[in-house]
Design an enzyme around this catalytic site. Structure first.
Site, PDB file in Angstrom:
ATOM      1  N   GLY A 147      38.536 -11.670  -5.490  1.00 45.98           N
ATOM      2  CA  GLY A 147      37.953 -11.603  -4.159  1.00 45.98           C
ATOM      3  C   GLY A 147      36.863 -10.555  -4.044  1.00 45.98           C
ATOM      4  O   GLY A 147      36.572  -9.827  -5.001  1.00 45.98           O
ATOM      5  N   ILE A 169      33.925 -12.232 -14.418  1.00 48.05           N
ATOM      6  CA  ILE A 169      35.129 -11.605 -14.923  1.00 48.05           C
ATOM      7  C   ILE A 169      36.375 -12.377 -14.482  1.00 48.05           C
ATOM      8  O   ILE A 169      36.354 -13.031 -13.446  1.00 48.05           O
ATOM      9  CB  ILE A 169      35.268 -10.135 -14.412  1.00 48.05           C
ATOM     10  CG1 ILE A 169      35.298 -10.061 -12.895  1.00 48.05           C
ATOM     11  CG2 ILE A 169      34.141  -9.295 -14.946  1.00 48.05           C
ATOM     12  CD1 ILE A 169      35.552  -8.652 -12.322  1.00 48.05           C
ATOM     13  N   CYS A 197      43.933 -13.645 -19.163  1.00 46.72           N
ATOM     14  CA  CYS A 197      44.878 -13.743 -18.051  1.00 46.72           C
ATOM     15  C   CYS A 197      45.818 -12.543 -18.059  1.00 46.72           C
ATOM     16  O   CYS A 197      46.528 -12.322 -19.037  1.00 46.72           O
ATOM     17  CB  CYS A 197      45.696 -15.024 -18.143  1.00 46.72           C
ATOM     18  SG  CYS A 197      46.830 -15.163 -16.744  1.00 46.72           S
TER      19      CYS A 197
HETATM   20  C1  FMN Z   1      45.397 -18.022  -7.759  1.00 52.28           C
HETATM   21  C2  FMN Z   1      44.505 -17.822  -8.928  1.00 52.28           C
HETATM   22  C3  FMN Z   1      44.757 -18.488 -10.142  1.00 52.28           C
HETATM   23  C4  FMN Z   1      43.939 -18.316 -11.242  1.00 52.28           C
HETATM   24  N1  FMN Z   1      44.195 -19.010 -12.395  1.00 52.28           N
HETATM   25  C5  FMN Z   1      43.347 -18.908 -13.467  1.00 52.28           C
HETATM   26  C6  FMN Z   1      43.519 -19.692 -14.629  1.00 52.28           C
HETATM   27  O1  FMN Z   1      44.431 -20.527 -14.729  1.00 52.28           O
HETATM   28  N2  FMN Z   1      42.648 -19.544 -15.674  1.00 52.28           N
HETATM   29  C7  FMN Z   1      41.608 -18.642 -15.609  1.00 52.28           C
HETATM   30  O2  FMN Z   1      40.844 -18.522 -16.555  1.00 52.28           O
HETATM   31  N3  FMN Z   1      41.403 -17.899 -14.487  1.00 52.28           N
HETATM   32  C8  FMN Z   1      42.250 -18.003 -13.418  1.00 52.28           C
HETATM   33  N4  FMN Z   1      42.018 -17.261 -12.279  1.00 52.28           N
HETATM   34  C9  FMN Z   1      40.863 -16.334 -12.238  1.00 52.28           C
HETATM   35  C10 FMN Z   1      39.653 -16.960 -11.534  1.00 52.28           C
HETATM   36  O3  FMN Z   1      39.217 -18.092 -12.236  1.00 52.28           O
HETATM   37  C11 FMN Z   1      38.515 -15.942 -11.400  1.00 52.28           C
HETATM   38  O4  FMN Z   1      38.175 -15.473 -12.695  1.00 52.28           O
HETATM   39  C12 FMN Z   1      38.884 -14.756 -10.552  1.00 52.28           C
HETATM   40  O5  FMN Z   1      39.666 -15.166  -9.457  1.00 52.28           O
HETATM   41  C13 FMN Z   1      37.672 -13.976 -10.040  1.00 52.28           C
HETATM   42  O6  FMN Z   1      36.868 -14.740  -9.183  1.00 52.28           O
HETATM   43  P1  FMN Z   1      36.974 -14.696  -7.569  1.00 52.28           P
HETATM   44  O7  FMN Z   1      36.910 -13.264  -7.165  1.00 52.28           O
HETATM   45  O8  FMN Z   1      35.835 -15.533  -7.083  1.00 52.28           O
HETATM   46  O9  FMN Z   1      38.297 -15.292  -7.211  1.00 52.28           O
HETATM   47  C14 FMN Z   1      42.843 -17.429 -11.155  1.00 52.28           C
HETATM   48  C15 FMN Z   1      42.571 -16.768  -9.961  1.00 52.28           C
HETATM   49  C16 FMN Z   1      43.383 -16.949  -8.852  1.00 52.28           C
HETATM   50  C17 FMN Z   1      43.065 -16.209  -7.588  1.00 52.28           C
END
Ligand code: FMN
Ligand code: FAD
Ligand code: FAD
Ligand code: FMN
Ligand code: FES
Ligand code: FES
Lengths: 302, 258, 302, 258
Positions: free
Chosen positions: C216, C190, C128
């Protein structure tokens, strides 16, 4: 407002520089605008010997971005000096972008350009993700980076040396400090992020080289963050780039502390974009009541 | 007639109409103030596109006159689908004319080999040239009325072959071979169409020793020779920008991948 | 075609998992679809003690992406077990996402979840970018990563342990190998790319935390490249994510070698997107004549 | 009336018209099949948006009936400018109704404090409630005829104050303070408008001990409580999702930054 910016011994008419590899040798854009209007032009990466580059396909469009794996195709320094440089108008501010596979060859290139009056500065590309040797490895290891920078500085004469950093690192400040420690007069960043695109039907990569470099608006948040970090880590001027497609974007980079910016992929969206941007940035700065770039630069409240 | 100050301008959409088949669209833009040669192309980017699609899209000039700039395109992906949604009055940024054109041999027969939407550049050629030494063979997948075939057939001797099945494709290939052989040492072919067709054309030109020009449709980002993304491989093994050294190449100068 | 995928001892009805932090505790989406339809749900990151998270603003829109700096706000494990978990339907496949600031606390969390029948697997978030301690440092240093993974494995009982990797590293394979060496049953990647957005008028960052995590479609090329690299570097199942917004995107990750995928930001674009995606992926796989995921996975021609 | 299967659906644009001032747009979508309470909102995302703008956009329900879902919005950025370009027949994905509403006190006076486009949720309220214990004070920047002020003034006692200069704003603030004080212990205010106005309203409510509800317009990504991006700070120092615990909050429950 006076658009001039001073980056150490390098003075630019305005902060807009066209990024290496996206503006050819400038000649390709002379139909679309006056090259002397630009703050500067970073020329396509040049190596000692000509390079044919990577096989096709070399480019792929991605959401708000593109991948390229050109592989530094270029005519080589001799042909560049004989056949390209003479045709570039003398009133354009030119920055040579250097690529080599060893520190020695980097030095060799620097020595050649040190004598070229038309070249205002050297940009050392230690961050190309699309070549097997001497590309991004130099940019990912502080010792190798320092080695290249020293080799270039030794032979660059009076030319300011800009070191172009890779974003494909855990901590960009480590490489930034190494480059400055080895004598870099300025830093520029970011080069492209290493990325990939595939075709689920043909089951092939969309690039013959399999991986390529991601550029365009998609990467702007990463670029801004890294420029912000590097500006705080070093004491030399920083040239920011990555995803700039508007006057707002230019000011964002200056706000986080960049002295100037480079504009890459945006040149493909419309060939006169860089020229138009010079006016748009001036107008926007005026409308915000900015008195000088020195006054606005790095004033982000954190 | 080329405005040397800047050949990049915002033209207005006069009409954007799917043909009788919705995958083929006729786009008419306001007159650009320049003219060009058949085979040259333009880069198009609607002024209102955001940045999701980064690149402009290259299209052959189907025709250009004081009445406007005509583009004939097929919807194949995201960009062309969005272009198809243009409505009159909207602005499209256009730069061109770009690249090298089909060179007509004035003294010998010139056979046009067009495949599908590859017929586009020949509309202008047939209208402009109206020559006795021009003819066309057109291979097409959709029914003939969807293409501007009649426009061309009105000026020059033309024939068309539809390809619906693998057998049709094989038959077309045989005819291509025959026609190309028949012109060996006597004339040349000018080809525009899908890449597999261009490969066949090149193969027979080299086999039979017939002169030929082919128009490539490599992916392009800039259209002005700067990005080096659109390169074609020369027989010397060098890569040259197809946007400035092409898109029309002599079959003997370039390689076309397997 | 049978959509089932097996990731070691974890069997999913299909390869679509909702990503942690983007699907709440699942409860928020029950109005929009049947949770048991999903291959799995990664729950919002959970820590031992409740966390209030970062100040506002916490999110910013960027080209084809968004930045977030939520700062792992969560109710803490006790309240989660008492007030949330009982309400999640028993037929949903749940993956707990663990966050802590020390290996010991990670172990503690693992020990708690080891006894929860409703939890099918544990995902360890060592990536994170939005918290000051214990976040991405663990994910950027192979020794620290291994330390966390060992601590979790020791106390996770029979629960499969997924380690979630950060893209903010020079070589993701180094961390991947360290995690697998320390016992990770699977890897997921990732997490977000560290990024920034600023407002040129207020001269402030668009996030109170200054930097945030980019997610995104913008990051999909980087994600695909890293999944491709990691799949080649390790012998455990890999869960790919980053920018998925269509069935095509899902197949791209499987093509480069992922066993399953996670869908994050896409859930914000429309709350029933994950449910629809399950059907769309099945339809697309059918139309491509794919006989099973095992047959298609990792068949990229390079 | 709420379809429990999925409250997310594609509605058709019936009309999308800028008002007499082009920055204010009236959007009418086909009837969603649900009804809601004043102050609730929907998330809107045109079905054809690509991914450049990731998020849907939240808007108060201005009115909803069998005739359709009405939204009144102001163009302030990229998303709202693109929404303003919608044409009849296009589809918009809508989920809602979402969040908590303005709770009317049936037994005491309720004073609406609306600022600019913040008037939107009160159109439905005034039409539905038609009560004697309702009145409105409206602060506006553009001329009055650009807003649906008359619609509301037709049902309940209303007055309007235009703000063009800093002096106007100070005058409005004084009137706000007076009216809020006048209701102390006697009634409540319901406020929707720009954040600076809401801060002033909250300040005077607390100062004078008047009951009040304010509708926040925090940036939202999901609208369903999942992203934790839209949080408001409670006086206990916790962050709660304004999309589910709000957007309408009691002034005493939350903090509003300086
Ligand atoms: C608003 C938000 C909160 C997130 N919170 C966490 C989290 O608590 N733990 C975690 O491992 N990843 C967290 N992520 C990361 C997502 O799980 C993911 O790895 C990342 O958004 C990439 O995927 P995407 O492009 O489909 O969103 C968060 C992402 C977003 C956008
Ligand atoms: C010189 C030249 C002239 C052309 N003339 C015509 C014409 O007259 N009529 C016509 O219908 N088409 C013509 N094309 C092809 C046309 O440019 C592509 O069909 C179009 O760019 C596809 O865009 P898309 O977004 O719809 O497709 P995408 O979704 O991007 O991709 C669909 C397919 O098109 C290819 N493609 C994508 N982007 C480009 C690009 N920038 N250039 C070339 N190919 C691309 C992809 O590899 C893919 O196979 C011409 C191409 C060139 C290079
Ligand atoms: C519950 C609720 C009800 C609302 N009701 C109305 C209404 O009835 N009429 C109306 O005109 N507006 C309303 N808004 C505000 C409206 O959502 C924003 O004006 C709109 O989202 C701005 O989008 P944009 O892309 O045009 O602006 P942007 O270009 O994204 O930004 C312009 C400004 O809007 C803010 N903003 C950006 N995205 C959002 C977002 N997703 N949510 C909130 N603010 C954002 C930015 O911080 C910036 O200050 C409401 C907001 C909320 C939360
Ligand atoms: C097609 C292409 C070719 C490039 N070639 C070079 C190069 O030769 N040398 C170099 O230092 N950077 C090269 N770059 C990187 C750009 O100079 C720039 O760092 C990068 O594109 C990010 O900026 P942008 O997002 O504005 O494009 C190239 C980029 C592209 C898109
Ligand atoms: S399209 Fe860029 S060089 Fe040809
Ligand atoms: S908008 Fe996502 S939690 Fe409120």
């Amino acid at each position: 407002m006076d658009q001039t910016v001073k980056l150490g011994s390098l003075t630019l008419a305005n902060p807009i520089i066209t990024a290496s590899g996206t503006f050819g040798y400038g000649l390709e854009f002379m139909r679309y605008g006056d090259l002397s209007k630009l703050g500067g032009l970073c020329l396509k990466g040049i190596s000692l010997a000509p390079r044919t580059g990577n096989p096709m396909p070399r480019i792929a469009e991605t959401p708000c971005g593109m991948l390229n794996a050109i592989g530094l195709q270029n005519v080589g320094v001799d042909k560049f000096l004989a056949e390209k440089l003479p045709y570039i108008p003398a009133d354009a501010t030119l920055i040579a972008n250097l690529y080599a596979q060893t520190p020695e060859d980097f030095g060799e290139l620097a020595a050649i350009f040190a004598h070229e009056d038309k070249i205002a500065a050297l940009e050392v590309n230690i961050s190309c993700p699309n070549v097997r040797e001497g590309g991004v490895q130099f940019g990912q290891d502080p010792h190798m980076a320092a080695g290249v920078v020293s080799a270039v500085k030794k032979r660059a004469g009076a030319k300011p040396v800009i070191v172009k950093l890779s974003p494909n690192v855990t901590d960009v400040r480590v490489i930034a400090r190494a480059a400055v420690g080895a004598g870099a007069d300025m830093l520029s960043l970011i080069n492209t992020l290493s990325g990939m695109a595939v075709d689920i039907r043909t089951r092939k990569s969309r690039l013959a080289n399999v991986v390529g470099g991601l550029s365009g608006p998609a990467i702007k948040p990463v670029a801004l963050r890294m420029v912000h970090q590097v500006v705080q880590a070093v004491n030399v001027p920083v040239i920011g780039m990555g995803g700039i497609v508007s006057a707002e974007d230019v000011l964002e980079f200056i706000l986080v502390g960049a002295h100037a910016v480079q504009v890459g992929t945006y040149n493909f969206m419309r060939p006169d974009n860089a020229f138009r941007l010079v006016d748009e940035v001036a107008a926007l700065a005026g409308s915000l009541g900015i008195g000088s770039w020195d006054e606005y630069r790095g004033t982000l409240k954190v | 007639m080329i405005d040397s100050q800047t050949p990049c301008r915002d033209l207005e959409v006069l009409s954007c109409r799917p043909g009788s088949d919705p995958s083929l669209v006729n786009l008419i833009l306001s007159a650009p103030g320049w003219t060009c040669r058949p085979g040259q192309f333009v880069m198009l980017r609607p002024a209102q596109w955001g940045a999701e699609l980064i690149w402009p899209r290259p299209f052959s000039v189907c025709d250009v006159s004081d009445d406007g700039l005509r583009i004939l395109f097929q919807t194949v992906g995201r960009g062309t689908r969005r272009l198809a949604e243009l409505v009159p009055g909207q602005k499209v940024t256009v730069w061109g004319p770009l690249g090298r054109w089909f060179r007509i041999d004035e003294s010998r027969p010139n056979l046009i080999l067009a495949g599908g939407v590859g017929i586009a550049p020949f509309v202008m050629l047939a209208r402009r040239e109206r020559r006795d030494n021009l003819s066309m063979l057109f291979g097409h997948r959709l029914d003939l009325q969807h293409y501007p075939y009649d426009e061309i057939a009105a000026s020059i001797p033309s024939e068309a072959m539809q390809q619906k099945t693998p057998a049709d494709i094989a038959a077309f290939e045989t005819v291509l071979s025959d026609r190309i052989r028949a012109l060996a040492g006597k004339g040349q072919v000018l080809a525009c169409g899908p890449e597999p067709m261009l490969k066949v054309v090149r193969k027979y030109c080299l086999e039979h020793g017939t002169d030929g020009q082919v128009s490539l449709e490599n992916r392009m980002a800039c259209g002005v020779g700067a990005c080096l993304g659109c390169v074609a491989k020369t027989i010397q093994g060098d890569y040259v920008q197809s946007c400035v050294h092409g898109p029309v190449f002599d079959v003997r100068d370039i390689e076309l991948g397997a």
